[in-house]
Design a protein around this motif. Structure first.
Motif, PDB file in Angstrom:
ATOM      1  N   ASP A   1      39.949  36.773  47.898  1.00 21.46           N
ATOM      2  CA  ASP A   1      40.492  36.316  46.609  1.00 21.46           C
ATOM      3  C   ASP A   1      39.394  36.243  45.544  1.00 21.46           C
ATOM      4  OD1 ASP A   1      42.967  36.114  47.779  1.00 21.46           O
ATOM      5  OD2 ASP A   1      42.861  33.953  48.117  1.00 21.46           O
ATOM      6  N   GLU A   2      38.216  35.761  45.949  1.00 26.10           N
ATOM      7  CA  GLU A   2      37.120  35.622  44.993  1.00 26.10           C
ATOM      8  C   GLU A   2      36.585  36.989  44.567  1.00 26.10           C
ATOM      9  OE1 GLU A   2      32.629  33.757  45.125  1.00 26.10           O
ATOM     10  OE2 GLU A   2      34.287  32.541  45.909  1.00 26.10           O
ATOM     11  N   LEU A   3      36.421  37.896  45.530  1.00 21.89           N
ATOM     12  CA  LEU A   3      35.876  39.220  45.216  1.00 21.89           C
ATOM     13  C   LEU A   3      36.849  40.059  44.388  1.00 21.89           C
ATOM     14  CD1 LEU A   3      34.277  39.987  48.679  1.00 21.89           C
ATOM     15  CD2 LEU A   3      33.016  39.734  46.533  1.00 21.89           C
ATOM     16  N   ARG A   4      38.135  39.888  44.619  1.00 18.22           N
ATOM     17  CA  ARG A   4      39.137  40.667  43.893  1.00 18.22           C
ATOM     18  C   ARG A   4      39.518  40.029  42.560  1.00 18.22           C
ATOM     19  NH1 ARG A   4      41.734  44.797  46.205  1.00 18.22           N
ATOM     20  NH2 ARG A   4      43.566  44.450  44.891  1.00 18.22           N
ATOM     21  N   GLY A   5      39.027  38.815  42.315  1.00 22.54           N
ATOM     22  CA  GLY A   5      39.388  38.111  41.091  1.00 22.54           C
ATOM     23  C   GLY A   5      39.217  38.920  39.816  1.00 22.54           C
ATOM     24  N   PRO A   6      38.025  39.534  39.608  1.00 21.26           N
ATOM     25  CA  PRO A   6      37.828  40.304  38.370  1.00 21.26           C
ATOM     26  C   PRO A   6      38.763  41.496  38.221  1.00 21.26           C
ATOM     27  CG  PRO A   6      35.724  39.793  39.420  1.00 21.26           C
ATOM     28  CD  PRO A   6      36.793  39.434  40.399  1.00 21.26           C
ATOM     29  N   TRP A   7      39.371  41.932  39.313  1.00 21.75           N
ATOM     30  CA  TRP A   7      40.239  43.113  39.277  1.00 21.75           C
ATOM     31  C   TRP A   7      41.663  42.770  38.845  1.00 21.75           C
ATOM     32  CZ3 TRP A   7      38.792  48.157  40.847  1.00 21.75           C
ATOM     33  CH2 TRP A   7      37.474  48.275  41.299  1.00 21.75           C
ATOM     34  N   GLU A   8      42.050  41.493  38.931  1.00 21.04           N
ATOM     35  CA  GLU A   8      43.446  41.135  38.710  1.00 21.04           C
ATOM     36  C   GLU A   8      43.925  41.461  37.305  1.00 21.04           C
ATOM     37  OE1 GLU A   8      45.462  40.296  41.121  1.00 21.04           O
ATOM     38  OE2 GLU A   8      43.747  40.526  42.465  1.00 21.04           O
ATOM     39  N   SER A   9      43.058  41.332  36.318  1.00 20.96           N
ATOM     40  CA  SER A   9      43.471  41.569  34.929  1.00 20.96           C
ATOM     41  C   SER A   9      43.272  43.007  34.479  1.00 20.96           C
ATOM     42  CB  SER A   9      42.686  40.640  33.990  1.00 20.96           C
ATOM     43  OG  SER A   9      41.288  40.862  34.125  1.00 20.96           O
ATOM     44  N   VAL A  10      42.796  43.873  35.379  1.00 22.96           N
ATOM     45  CA  VAL A  10      42.537  45.271  35.011  1.00 22.96           C
ATOM     46  C   VAL A  10      43.819  46.083  35.169  1.00 22.96           C
ATOM     47  CG1 VAL A  10      41.199  47.349  35.539  1.00 22.96           C
ATOM     48  CG2 VAL A  10      40.138  45.087  35.742  1.00 22.96           C
ATOM     49  N   PRO A  11      44.247  46.809  34.150  1.00 24.85           N
ATOM     50  CA  PRO A  11      45.480  47.588  34.272  1.00 24.85           C
ATOM     51  C   PRO A  11      45.292  48.802  35.186  1.00 24.85           C
ATOM     52  CG  PRO A  11      44.417  48.049  32.180  1.00 24.85           C
ATOM     53  CD  PRO A  11      43.635  46.925  32.809  1.00 24.85           C
ATOM     54  N   VAL A  12      46.376  49.231  35.768  1.00 24.21           N
ATOM     55  CA  VAL A  12      46.351  50.423  36.617  1.00 24.21           C
ATOM     56  C   VAL A  12      46.262  51.659  35.729  1.00 24.21           C
ATOM     57  CG1 VAL A  12      47.634  51.776  38.313  1.00 24.21           C
ATOM     58  CG2 VAL A  12      47.677  49.277  38.419  1.00 24.21           C
ATOM     59  N   GLY A  13      45.368  52.580  36.087  1.00 20.86           N
ATOM     60  CA  GLY A  13      45.189  53.792  35.298  1.00 20.86           C
ATOM     61  C   GLY A  13      46.282  54.811  35.547  1.00 20.86           C
ATOM     62  N   ALA A  14      46.234  55.915  34.829  1.00 19.40           N
ATOM     63  CA  ALA A  14      47.252  56.954  34.954  1.00 19.40           C
ATOM     64  C   ALA A  14      47.302  57.548  36.353  1.00 19.40           C
ATOM     65  CB  ALA A  14      46.980  58.058  33.929  1.00 19.40           C
ATOM     66  N   ASP A  15      46.174  57.506  37.090  1.00 18.96           N
ATOM     67  CA  ASP A  15      46.155  58.063  38.444  1.00 18.96           C
ATOM     68  C   ASP A  15      46.546  57.047  39.502  1.00 18.96           C
ATOM     69  OD1 ASP A  15      43.958  56.422  38.407  1.00 18.96           O
ATOM     70  OD2 ASP A  15      42.538  57.901  39.178  1.00 18.96           O
ATOM     71  N   GLY A  16      46.970  55.852  39.079  1.00 18.01           N
ATOM     72  CA  GLY A  16      47.411  54.841  40.034  1.00 18.01           C
ATOM     73  C   GLY A  16      46.313  53.931  40.534  1.00 18.01           C
ATOM     74  N   PHE A  17      45.067  54.144  40.103  1.00 16.72           N
ATOM     75  CA  PHE A  17      43.945  53.306  40.509  1.00 16.72           C
ATOM     76  C   PHE A  17      43.448  52.482  39.320  1.00 16.72           C
ATOM     77  CE2 PHE A  17      43.629  56.771  43.646  1.00 16.72           C
ATOM     78  CZ  PHE A  17      43.559  56.036  44.814  1.00 16.72           C
ATOM     79  N   LYS A  18      42.698  51.426  39.633  1.00 13.50           N
ATOM     80  CA  LYS A  18      42.079  50.612  38.592  1.00 13.50           C
ATOM     81  C   LYS A  18      40.614  51.015  38.420  1.00 13.50           C
ATOM     82  CE  LYS A  18      44.929  46.449  39.295  1.00 13.50           C
ATOM     83  NZ  LYS A  18      44.901  44.967  39.484  1.00 13.50           N
ATOM     84  N   ASP A  19      40.146  50.947  37.174  1.00 11.97           N
ATOM     85  CA  ASP A  19      38.724  51.163  36.918  1.00 11.97           C
ATOM     86  C   ASP A  19      37.963  49.883  37.251  1.00 11.97           C
ATOM     87  OD1 ASP A  19      38.956  53.787  35.971  1.00 11.97           O
ATOM     88  OD2 ASP A  19      39.523  53.074  33.969  1.00 11.97           O
ATOM     89  N   ALA A  20      36.804  50.037  37.895  1.00 12.91           N
ATOM     90  CA  ALA A  20      36.026  48.867  38.312  1.00 12.91           C
ATOM     91  C   ALA A  20      35.483  48.116  37.101  1.00 12.91           C
ATOM     92  CB  ALA A  20      34.878  49.301  39.214  1.00 12.91           C
ATOM     93  N   PRO A  21      35.662  46.791  37.043  1.00 16.27           N
ATOM     94  CA  PRO A  21      35.014  46.003  35.988  1.00 16.27           C
ATOM     95  C   PRO A  21      33.498  46.189  36.081  1.00 16.27           C
ATOM     96  CG  PRO A  21      36.666  44.696  37.138  1.00 16.27           C
ATOM     97  CD  PRO A  21      36.495  45.954  37.926  1.00 16.27           C
ATOM     98  N   PRO A  22      32.788  46.279  34.956  1.00 17.61           N
ATOM     99  CA  PRO A  22      31.338  46.555  34.981  1.00 17.61           C
ATOM    100  C   PRO A  22      30.552  45.616  35.882  1.00 17.61           C
ATOM    101  CG  PRO A  22      32.185  46.745  32.753  1.00 17.61           C
ATOM    102  CD  PRO A  22      33.323  46.223  33.581  1.00 17.61           C
ATOM    103  N   ALA A  23      30.926  44.331  35.908  1.00 18.73           N
ATOM    104  CA  ALA A  23      30.153  43.357  36.688  1.00 18.73           C
ATOM    105  C   ALA A  23      30.242  43.590  38.189  1.00 18.73           C
ATOM    106  CB  ALA A  23      30.632  41.938  36.357  1.00 18.73           C
ATOM    107  N   THR A  24      31.229  44.382  38.632  1.00 18.96           N
ATOM    108  CA  THR A  24      31.413  44.590  40.076  1.00 18.96           C
ATOM    109  C   THR A  24      30.735  45.849  40.585  1.00 18.96           C
ATOM    110  OG1 THR A  24      33.442  45.908  39.884  1.00 18.96           O
ATOM    111  CG2 THR A  24      33.683  43.511  39.831  1.00 18.96           C
ATOM    112  N   ARG A  25      30.086  46.620  39.725  1.00 17.74           N
ATOM    113  CA  ARG A  25      29.583  47.936  40.116  1.00 17.74           C
ATOM    114  C   ARG A  25      28.206  47.902  40.780  1.00 17.74           C
ATOM    115  NH1 ARG A  25      32.150  52.370  37.368  1.00 17.74           N
ATOM    116  NH2 ARG A  25      33.907  51.635  36.116  1.00 17.74           N
ATOM    117  N   THR A  26      27.556  46.761  40.822  1.00 19.59           N
ATOM    118  CA  THR A  26      26.214  46.683  41.408  1.00 19.59           C
ATOM    119  C   THR A  26      26.281  46.206  42.850  1.00 19.59           C
ATOM    120  OG1 THR A  26      25.866  44.376  40.747  1.00 19.59           O
ATOM    121  CG2 THR A  26      25.319  46.079  39.127  1.00 19.59           C
TER     122      THR A  26
END
Length: 639
Positions: A298-323
């Motif tokens: 739940d904590e790790l996926r938290g930043p992803w909850e507000s990210v909309p699904v892209g045209a290909d059905g996937f979400k783009d990673a929030p910048p803070a999660t890419r490291t």
């Protein structure tokens, strides 16, 4: 927005493009068909209202058989897609399931604790009317009734099927067989021209060896980089304390799991108090670790909850999660917060073969929607860039850097032992090597092909002689066969066997198919070979050719020559009883499979024959349209 959506859809229709008007409004509104019914934009808009209504009253449109979302998660039910909800409604209409009256839908909601006043409040909050809410609930109940009434019909067996399966389950055949290993004729120094090697390369350059039916392939498998956070239940148990009362309670609840010193009967608590204390610690650790891992997800996926699904059905990673620090620091933070030993790991580039031997994570599982374990090695390839998000077979698909929504686990003593939350941080798709890079391998494979062809030519002559004198006599007459192919080519007679086994109906129900029981020397359990043996017709006259079968085991480079010696058929009275048993067991197996597959997207779309004219991406187009409408509705403040 709706105009843009409809126009975008029109571009997918045959003969309709910019500046080309549709023939009429009916044709313009028709965007797909299922079970012969036209699907329109209005149908999609109504689905969006259904979702809002059912979400508002706590019902689960994406798992129609579940009483609640909580039950759906607990039972790990398959999640249908938005399109599937519409198809299930169409299927209920096609099956002429009666419309649910508003009074019945209201009574159903009352059982869930939602009275008329509460319903009116929820309807106003989501810009719907109570009548529209009741209509959506009625559709859910209709879908359930459609499933109950049609599952059995969808899996009914015809009398012809019963007869044919009865023959392969209760009749047995007796054969004599020889197995010839073509690789024994392989000449590693045989000359291979560049033209031959190139022809072999061109044929298999885009095929992965692991997926090739004949074992040839030069495409390099996908590879990924995996990060994981793990919890070892036994490591965590060492730091836990349990009270004497907890130890005694564990023993009382699980006393049959313990064994006395002489192995007879259930031991007393005093005999196994130390073992009971350890087991109680592990059980307490399991509860704590599962809860902590759920908290980690739940904590790790938290930043992803507000990210909309892209045209290909996937979400783009929030910048803070890419490291890499995102997962690594989370492990430290969770350990401080829970007191449990979280550990972080990052792999190098690995593929499915590397994962098979990649330590604890490589031997872990996840549960699929049917509750069956899936090896982790099959999962990392289901990531953005390697699969499509709408692919029903990619049940565990994730975006890059996206944490898993459930944990993987290893098994120990019949229980989960190490838990993992993971993510894929980089992925490479299947790559095709150049001819120069694959030239030597292609040449070696040409030599294998030539060895197989030489063996086939020799065995064609053997089969021709065997039709006249029998396999054993034909083999004995050619001394070169033993010399070239070794003792494994010697004729052997296995015990008479059936083609399928239904003696274990529980196993048949679990695997969802008839079980192949027979394992033959140097052949194994090959349903194709066993079935081919049953397709041979016994001789009716002494001067008829003997029934001979030549069967190739392509990946093993082996060829089997077999002679049908006889077929044993049960007496008529016994056979009738066998068929009755077969029907009962098939019914039990089909019912078990129907429960699992009825709500699976592949099954739904196959039953309803969904077609989207002119669309190269048939299924996702509808999902994308409904998803866009849902986002539009949400943006408008309507739920």
């Amino acid at each position: 927005m709706l105009t843009v959506l409809v126009s975008g859809w029109m571009l997918l229709l045959p003969g309709v493009g910019p500046g080309q008007p549709a023939a009429d409004s009916t044709e313009r509104d028709s965007i797909a068909t299922a079970l012969g019914r036209t699907i329109t934009q209005q149908d999609l808009e109504r689905c969006v209202e259904d979702f809002a209504a059912l979400d508002a009253v706590g019902l689960c449109w994406w798992a129609p058989e579940a009483k609640s979302s909580e039950e759906a998660f607990k039972r790990k039910l398959v999640r249908i897609k938005m399109t599937d909800w519409l198809l299930l409604k169409i299927e209920a209409d096609h099956a002429q399931v009666p419309v649910i009256e508003a009074s019945e839908a209201g009574a159903f909601l009352a059982e869930q604790g939602i009275d008329q006043a509460k319903l009116a409040e929820l309807a106003g909050r989501h810009s719907l009317t109570p009548e529209r809410m009741l209509s959506a609930v009625g559709d859910l109940l209709r879908i359930r009734r459609s499933a109950q009434g049609n599952r059995a019909k969808a899996h009914e067996r015809t009398q012809e099927e019963i007869v044919l399966l009865g023959q392969k389950c209760f009749e047995t055949v007796e054969i004599e067989a020889c197995v010839f290993d073509a690789s024994r004729l392989l000449d590693p120094n045989e000359a291979v021209s560049e033209a031959e090697a190139r022809e072999q390369y061109e044929r298999y350059k885009q095929v992965e060896q692991r997926k090739s039916p004949d074992g040839f392939g030069y495409a390099q498998s996908w590879s990924v980089v995996v990060e994981s956070i793990a919890l070892d239940l036994y490591d965590a148990a060492g730091d836990l304390e349990v009270t004497p009362q907890e130890v005694r309670a564990y023993y009382d609840a699980h006393s049959t799991r313990f064994r006395s010193a002489d192995g007879q009967g259930v031991p007393s608590f005093e005999e196994v108090s130390d073992d009971a204390e350890l087991a109680a610690k592990v059980a307490k650790s399991r509860t704590a670790c599962c809860a902590a891992m759920r908290q980690a997800i739940d904590e790790l996926r938290g930043p992803w909850e507000s990210v909309p699904v892209g045209a290909d059905g996937f979400k783009d990673a929030p910048p803070a999660t890419r490291t890499a620090e995102y997962f690594k620091s989370a492990a430290r933070r969770l350990e401080e917060k829970t007191g449990l030993p979280f550990t972080y790991a990052r792999s190098g580039w690995i593929n499915h073969l590397d994962l098979s031997s990649a330590g604890d994570l490589g031997r872990s599982f996840r549960l699929n929607s049917a509750g069956k374990r899936v090896w982790f090695k099959h999962i990392p390839g289901q990531v953005r860039g390697l699969v499509r998000a709408d692919d029903p077979a990619a049940e565990f698909a994730l975006g890059l850097f996206e944490p898993s929504n459930e944990y993987a686990f290893t098994m120990g003593a019949g229980e989960p032992e190490i838990l993992f939350v993971y993510r894929i941080v980089d992925a490479r798709d299947v790559a095709v090597p150049t001819f120069e890079a694959a030239k030597n391998l292609a040449a070696a494979d040409v030599r294998i092909v030539k060895a197989v062809e030489r063996t086939k030519a020799r065995l064609a002559k053997l089969a021709e002689r065997a039709e006249k004198v029998g396999l054993a006599a034909a083999w004995t007459a050619d001394a070169s066969l033993l010399k070239d192919y070794g003792d494994a080519s010697t004729p052997f007679r296995p015990q008479a066997f059936p083609c399928y086994d239904l003696l274990n109906p529980a196993m048949a129900a679990r695997v969802g198919r008839l079980v192949v029981p027979t394992t033959l020397p140097n052949i194994g359990s090959r349903s194709g070979f066993l079935s081919a043996c049953f397709d041979l017709e016994p001789r009716t006259k002494a001067d008829d050719p003997r029934p001979i079968l030549t069967y190739e085991l392509r990946r093993e480079r082996k060829i089997v020559v077999a002679e049908l010696l006889g077929r044993q058929v049960p007496p008529p009275e016994e056979y009738k009883q066998y068929r009755s048993t077969l029907r009962e067991r098939l019914s039990a197996m089909d019912a078990a499979m129907a429960d699992v597959t009825w709500y699976h997207p592949i099954s739904i779309r196959g039953r309803t024959r969904l077609e989207v004219p002119g669309s190269p991406t048939r299924i996702p187009t509808l999902d994308e349209r409904i998803g866009a409408l849902r986002r539009e509705r949400a943006a408008g403040g309507q739920g």
